[in-house]
Design a protein around this motif. Structure first.
Motif, PDB file in Angstrom:
ATOM      1  N   THR A 186      44.903  92.200  29.658  1.00  0.00           N
ATOM      2  CA  THR A 186      44.210  92.307  30.948  1.00  0.00           C
ATOM      3  C   THR A 186      44.968  93.239  31.896  1.00  0.00           C
ATOM      4  OG1 THR A 186      45.381  90.458  31.976  1.00  0.00           O
ATOM      5  CG2 THR A 186      43.354  89.931  30.807  1.00  0.00           C
ATOM      6  N   PHE A 187      46.236  93.479  31.604  1.00  0.00           N
ATOM      7  CA  PHE A 187      47.038  94.280  32.527  1.00  0.00           C
ATOM      8  C   PHE A 187      46.862  95.773  32.324  1.00  0.00           C
ATOM      9  CE2 PHE A 187      49.618  92.042  35.457  1.00  0.00           C
ATOM     10  CZ  PHE A 187      50.309  93.027  36.149  1.00  0.00           C
ATOM     11  N   TYR A 188      46.589  96.200  31.095  1.00  0.00           N
ATOM     12  CA  TYR A 188      46.524  97.634  30.808  1.00  0.00           C
ATOM     13  C   TYR A 188      45.114  98.062  30.436  1.00  0.00           C
ATOM     14  CZ  TYR A 188      51.551  97.409  31.070  1.00  0.00           C
ATOM     15  OH  TYR A 188      52.831  97.230  31.520  1.00  0.00           O
ATOM     16  N   PRO A 189      44.431  98.752  31.340  1.00  0.00           N
ATOM     17  CA  PRO A 189      43.065  99.189  31.048  1.00  0.00           C
ATOM     18  C   PRO A 189      43.070 100.264  29.962  1.00  0.00           C
ATOM     19  CG  PRO A 189      43.692  99.689  33.336  1.00  0.00           C
ATOM     20  CD  PRO A 189      44.901  99.152  32.653  1.00  0.00           C
ATOM     21  N   PRO A 190      42.023 100.302  29.118  1.00  0.00           N
ATOM     22  CA  PRO A 190      41.913 101.395  28.142  1.00  0.00           C
ATOM     23  C   PRO A 190      41.835 102.726  28.890  1.00  0.00           C
ATOM     24  CG  PRO A 190      40.226  99.715  27.781  1.00  0.00           C
ATOM     25  CD  PRO A 190      40.889  99.385  29.063  1.00  0.00           C
ATOM     26  N   SER A 191      42.315 103.804  28.256  1.00  0.00           N
ATOM     27  CA  SER A 191      42.406 105.072  28.988  1.00  0.00           C
ATOM     28  C   SER A 191      41.035 105.689  29.249  1.00  0.00           C
ATOM     29  CB  SER A 191      43.279 106.047  28.205  1.00  0.00           C
ATOM     30  OG  SER A 191      42.791 106.133  26.884  1.00  0.00           O
ATOM     31  N   ASP A 192      40.016 105.284  28.466  1.00  0.00           N
ATOM     32  CA  ASP A 192      38.699 105.883  28.694  1.00  0.00           C
ATOM     33  C   ASP A 192      37.868 105.064  29.679  1.00  0.00           C
ATOM     34  OD1 ASP A 192      38.480 103.696  27.043  1.00  0.00           O
ATOM     35  OD2 ASP A 192      36.765 104.490  25.932  1.00  0.00           O
ATOM     36  N   ALA A 193      38.510 104.151  30.421  1.00  0.00           N
ATOM     37  CA  ALA A 193      37.739 103.276  31.312  1.00  0.00           C
ATOM     38  C   ALA A 193      37.122 104.066  32.462  1.00  0.00           C
ATOM     39  CB  ALA A 193      38.647 102.191  31.872  1.00  0.00           C
ATOM     40  N   LEU A 194      35.955 103.602  32.887  1.00  0.00           N
ATOM     41  CA  LEU A 194      35.255 104.215  34.018  1.00  0.00           C
ATOM     42  C   LEU A 194      35.905 103.698  35.310  1.00  0.00           C
ATOM     43  CD1 LEU A 194      32.751 105.744  35.122  1.00  0.00           C
ATOM     44  CD2 LEU A 194      31.520 103.573  34.990  1.00  0.00           C
ATOM     45  N   GLU A 195      36.405 104.614  36.109  1.00  0.00           N
ATOM     46  CA  GLU A 195      37.128 104.186  37.313  1.00  0.00           C
ATOM     47  C   GLU A 195      36.176 104.006  38.494  1.00  0.00           C
ATOM     48  OE1 GLU A 195      40.370 106.784  38.147  1.00  0.00           O
ATOM     49  OE2 GLU A 195      41.454 106.207  36.323  1.00  0.00           O
TER      50      GLU A 195
ATOM     51  N   PRO B 157      34.427  99.919  29.161  1.00  0.00           N
ATOM     52  CA  PRO B 157      35.469  99.356  30.025  1.00  0.00           C
ATOM     53  C   PRO B 157      35.396  99.926  31.444  1.00  0.00           C
ATOM     54  CG  PRO B 157      36.429 100.504  28.128  1.00  0.00           C
ATOM     55  CD  PRO B 157      34.955 100.676  28.036  1.00  0.00           C
ATOM     56  N   ILE B 158      35.525  99.056  32.408  1.00  0.00           N
ATOM     57  CA  ILE B 158      35.488  99.451  33.814  1.00  0.00           C
ATOM     58  C   ILE B 158      36.861  99.171  34.402  1.00  0.00           C
ATOM     59  CG2 ILE B 158      34.376  99.087  36.049  1.00  0.00           C
ATOM     60  CD1 ILE B 158      32.370  99.842  33.932  1.00  0.00           C
ATOM     61  N   LYS B 159      37.424 100.151  35.098  1.00  0.00           N
ATOM     62  CA  LYS B 159      38.713  99.931  35.752  1.00  0.00           C
ATOM     63  C   LYS B 159      38.493 100.004  37.264  1.00  0.00           C
ATOM     64  CE  LYS B 159      43.197 102.169  36.435  1.00  0.00           C
ATOM     65  NZ  LYS B 159      43.949 103.412  36.182  1.00  0.00           N
ATOM     66  N   LEU B 160      38.825  98.923  37.939  1.00  0.00           N
ATOM     67  CA  LEU B 160      38.710  98.928  39.392  1.00  0.00           C
ATOM     68  C   LEU B 160      40.062  99.300  39.988  1.00  0.00           C
ATOM     69  CD1 LEU B 160      36.684  95.638  40.022  1.00  0.00           C
ATOM     70  CD2 LEU B 160      35.828  97.953  39.605  1.00  0.00           C
ATOM     71  N   ILE B 161      40.029 100.236  40.921  1.00  0.00           N
ATOM     72  CA  ILE B 161      41.242 100.561  41.677  1.00  0.00           C
ATOM     73  C   ILE B 161      41.011  99.996  43.068  1.00  0.00           C
ATOM     74  CG2 ILE B 161      42.720 102.400  42.535  1.00  0.00           C
ATOM     75  CD1 ILE B 161      41.632 104.096  40.210  1.00  0.00           C
TER      76      ILE B 161
END
Lengths: 318, 455
Positions: free
Chosen positions: A93-102, A133-137
């Motif tokens: 859960t700590f490391y998002p996949p690199s292709d995640a949609l930011e 995968p979705i990455k929230l900043i």
């Protein structure tokens, strides 16, 4: 599952959800076993050894080393299994996949503001595609909040003054509740919303719908011009400040001799508190932009700087 | 009968009379009574706040109180119960009364300091009550920054000053106990002949002395940032909000053990007395108290798994939290084994003790869910946590306190409590507690985030 019309377990709607639930049920089985064991022993002893006459004198037993070792080692090994299993999930859960949609999220008392890179913004709602995968900043404009989606089994605090991230991948379309789960003031209980997961095609349609929005990178570029950043940070290293092209993710050497990775937090700090980390070979002449730019604006500038990185990459390919 | 002679015998209750003889006493037994009155008062105040919370939650709408008042209620409930009831309850009442008697000392090492502790405790309590009367505080008992230091416009400073002052009472009590246990044991009362009640208080006192200064300083910093704008926790001023959480939990996690270790000491005495047995594994119970006190200082980060702390810090804290569960498990097994081949009598104190073992087991096992990283991410900040710590704080600590008060009541007053009524009360409390907190547990996985009032 539900009791009295009350859902006993939240829906499983992310890739993490079934994995968290597996571990949860493992813990439940272990706990029920030990709770039952203790309960049965106490009830059995209470009945069997109840005082029958007032002059009973039971034989003293001072202890048993073997038993002590047994009931130290068995719980210890079980808790170590829990630790390793739980830590592995946490690591994921700590490391998002690199292709995640930011996607950028700014929290404030008491709402969630979301902006997609393409420019579409929303409040207390977050549209996402399924199967990606979705990455929230995330950052906060005021106090600490917490972004919590029970159906995805994820949460993370949203802090003022820094970025935290959260990633998940929705597995099926639907509307899932979003809570602020860190108490944040009077209307904390009203700081709720929905994550709306759509099929990828529908999501694309949604993204291009609505009012004609400027993409975050373009909005960031406009700010970059308007605030005069461009006058020092020229694309080639000719300005009074270092070039920012291709900066994100790279290591930067500082005046102090130390080296930092230029991530989102670094950019944010350099805008609001430019004297904190001076790049080697440059003068500490940049003024602070505190009060001149909002958290949303900083995120747009970061999006712009990220886009510069991509263009450069494209040029190299040519 | 020798009744009239008995009447004339002098003891601590009839040696002299009048308010002054109580308020200026240096007798540890009388000071225990002063504390008993104090903690009982704050127990009712905290209970009143809890009752209002439960009444409001009868319906989802804000019909009894609105969100603002509701937030103040749960804050004041937590502050009162933790700092003014649970922390002083067993140590300052039963510990004060019994430690000198158990080790064969005439009094505590510093009797006047002991009285001063009580006055400091009451003074701190008055500050916090004044804050409540002036309109209350709405930060939650955890006072997370920057909400508490900048954004809340309630009486934060007054409340934290109250807690700051009361902290000194804890430190002085801890100091008094440690010096007394070290220097005033009767000849022949060696360390490994000490009653387990004394061992538990010794471990608690270590936490009092090492932990309390940290919370006092931390809350003082919150007050300074709030009143004078010093940038310590507020990122706007260059501070770090997570620093507050580290400092706060560095005390507040060990504080959990301040609240439960003395209770464990009480239970060790009750179980042995009412089963007419020596305690099973004396050394293991004594050392597990010390292990809990020491390891308890190294697990604070498990309150911060989703706070933005580093992933490796979280892993270490998770591992250490697993380890601190072991001495607790060892105690439960030893208490259970003590019943084996005993001669068990079900008087009220024993009912409380057996209730304690069951509820503490549940509280402890749910703690494992929270120490397990992957699961904690989901259940953190929800009613799961509320249910977990109420099983420890009420189901265990309060049950032990009530059991202890019943058990030593004849020692304190010369009279026995009415047994059938006391048994009935013990059963009602056990059932009532489970009904209240199980509702939380039912709400647990349906994920009602904590501190939530749907208005």
């Amino acid at each position: 599952m539900s009791t009295l019309g009350f859902p006993l377990f939240p829906e499983q709607a992310s890739t993490m959800a079934p994995r968290v639930d597996q571990l949860y049920f493992f813990l439940l089985v272990v706990s029920v076993f030990f709770a039952t064991l203790i309960l049965i022993l106490i009830i059995a002893f209470a009945i069997k050894y109840r005082r029958r006459s007032d002059d009973e004198q039971p034989r003293p037993i001072s202890g048993n080393l073997g038993l002590e070792i047994l009931w130290t080692l068995v719980p210890l090994s079980l808790t170590l299994v829990m630790f390793v299993w739980g830590a592995r999930l946490y690591f994921i859960t700590f490391y998002p996949p690199s292709d995640a949609l930011e996607i950028n999220v700014v929290a404030k008392q008491w709402m969630w503001k979301v902006q997609h890179s393409e420019g579409r913004a929303e409040i207390d709602e977050l549209h996402i595609p399924t199967g990606r995968p979705i990455k929230l900043i995330m950052t906060s404009q005021d106090v600490i909040h917490d972004f919590f989606v029970p159906a995805f089994r994820v949460k993370n605090d949203v802090l003022p003054g820094r970025y935290t991230t959260l990633w998940f991948e929705a597995t099926k379309p639907g509307a899932y509740r979003l809570f602020c789960s860190q108490y944040c003031g009077t209307q904390h209980s009203g700081m709720i919303g929905y994550i709306i997961a759509l099929e990828p095609a529908e999501f694309q349609a949604w993204l291009s719908g609505g009012a004609t929005a400027v993409s975050m990178a373009t909005a960031g570029e406009n700010l970059f011009q308007k605030l005069g950043c461009v006058s020092c940070h020229a694309p080639n290293d000719t300005g009074r400040g270092p070039s920012l092209v291709g900066l994100l993710g790279k290591a930067v050497r500082l005046q102090s001799g130390a080296s930092v990775t230029a991530d989102e937090d670094y950019i944010r700090e350099s805008i609001l508190n430019p004297q904190a980390k001076i790049v080697a070979g440059y003068q500490p002449i940049m003024p602070t932009f505190k009060g001149l730019i909002s958290e949303d604006g900083i995120m747009q500038i970061i999006a712009y700087l990220k886009s510069l990185k991509r263009e450069e990459g494209a040029q190299v390919k040519k | 009968m020798n009744g009239p002679i008995e009447e004339r015998r002098q003891h601590y209750l009839n040696v002299n009379y009048g308010l002054k003889s109580w308020l200026l006493t240096t007798d540890h037994k009388r000071i225990a009574w002063l504390y008993l009155i104090g903690v009982t008062f704050f127990f009712f105040v905290g209970g009143l706040f809890a009752t209002l919370i439960r009444l409001e939650l009868l319906t989802p709408q804000g019909d009894l109180v609105q969100a603002e008042t509701y937030n103040k209620l749960f804050t004041m409930h937590g502050v009162t119960m933790i700092f003014f009831f649970l922390i002083p309850s067993i140590p300052a009442v039963l510990g004060n009364f019994l430690i000198p008697l158990m080790i064969g000392a005439r009094d505590l090492a510093f009797p006047r300091l002991n009285l001063a502790s009580w006055y400091i405790y009451i003074l701190g309590g008055l500050f916090t009550l004044a804050a409540a009367a002036a309109g209350g505080v709405d930060t939650g008992w955890t006072f997370y920054t920057p909400y508490s230091s900048i954004y809340s416009n309630t009486h934060v400073a007054l409340t934290v000053i109250g807690i700051f002052i009361t902290g000194f009472s804890s430190i002085l009590t801890g100091l008094n106990f440690i010096v007394t246990i070290h220097t005033m044991r009767a000849p022949g009362m060696t360390w490994f002949r000490l009653p387990l009640f004394v061992w538990a208080h010794y471990a608690t006192s270590i936490i009092f002395i090492l932990g309390t200064p940290v919370i006092a300083i931390t809350l003082a910093l919150v007050a300074l940032e709030r009143l004078f704008g010093l940038g310590i926790f507020n990122p706007e001023l260059g501070g770090d909000p997570l620093l507050f959480q580290h400092l706060f939990w560095f005390y507040s996690h060990p504080a959990v053990y301040i609240m439960i270790l003395p209770g464990m000491g009480v239970i060790s005495e009750l179980i042995t007395c009412f089963s007419r047995k020596r305690v099973f594994g004396y050394d293991f119970i004594a050392f597990s108290s010390l292990a809990i006190a020491v390891l308890g200082f190294l697990v604070w980060g498990h309150h911060m798994f989703v706070s933005g702390q580093s992933v490796y810090a979280s892993m270490i804290f998770s591992l250490l939290s697993m380890l601190v569960a072991i001495p607790s498990a060892v105690k439960v097994f030893n208490w259970t084994a003590t019943l084996y081949k005993g001669s068990i009598l079900f008087d009220a104190p024993m009912l409380y003790a057996l209730g304690f073992i069951g509820l503490f087991t549940i509280g402890g096992l749910t703690g494992l869910f929270l120490a397990t990283l992957g699961v904690d991410v989901h259940v953190h900040d929800t009613y799961f946590v509320i249910a977990h710590f109420h099983y420890i704080m009420v189901g265990s600590a309060v049950m032990a306190y009530l059991g202890g008060i019943h058990f030593w009541w004849p020692k304190m007053t010369g009279r026995k409590y009415p047994e059938p009524l006391a048994r009935l009360a013990a059963v009602i409390i056990f059932l009532g507690f489970n009904l209240t907190i199980s509702a939380c547990r039912a709400a647990t996985m349906s994920i009602r985030p904590s501190f939530r009032c749907s208005t």
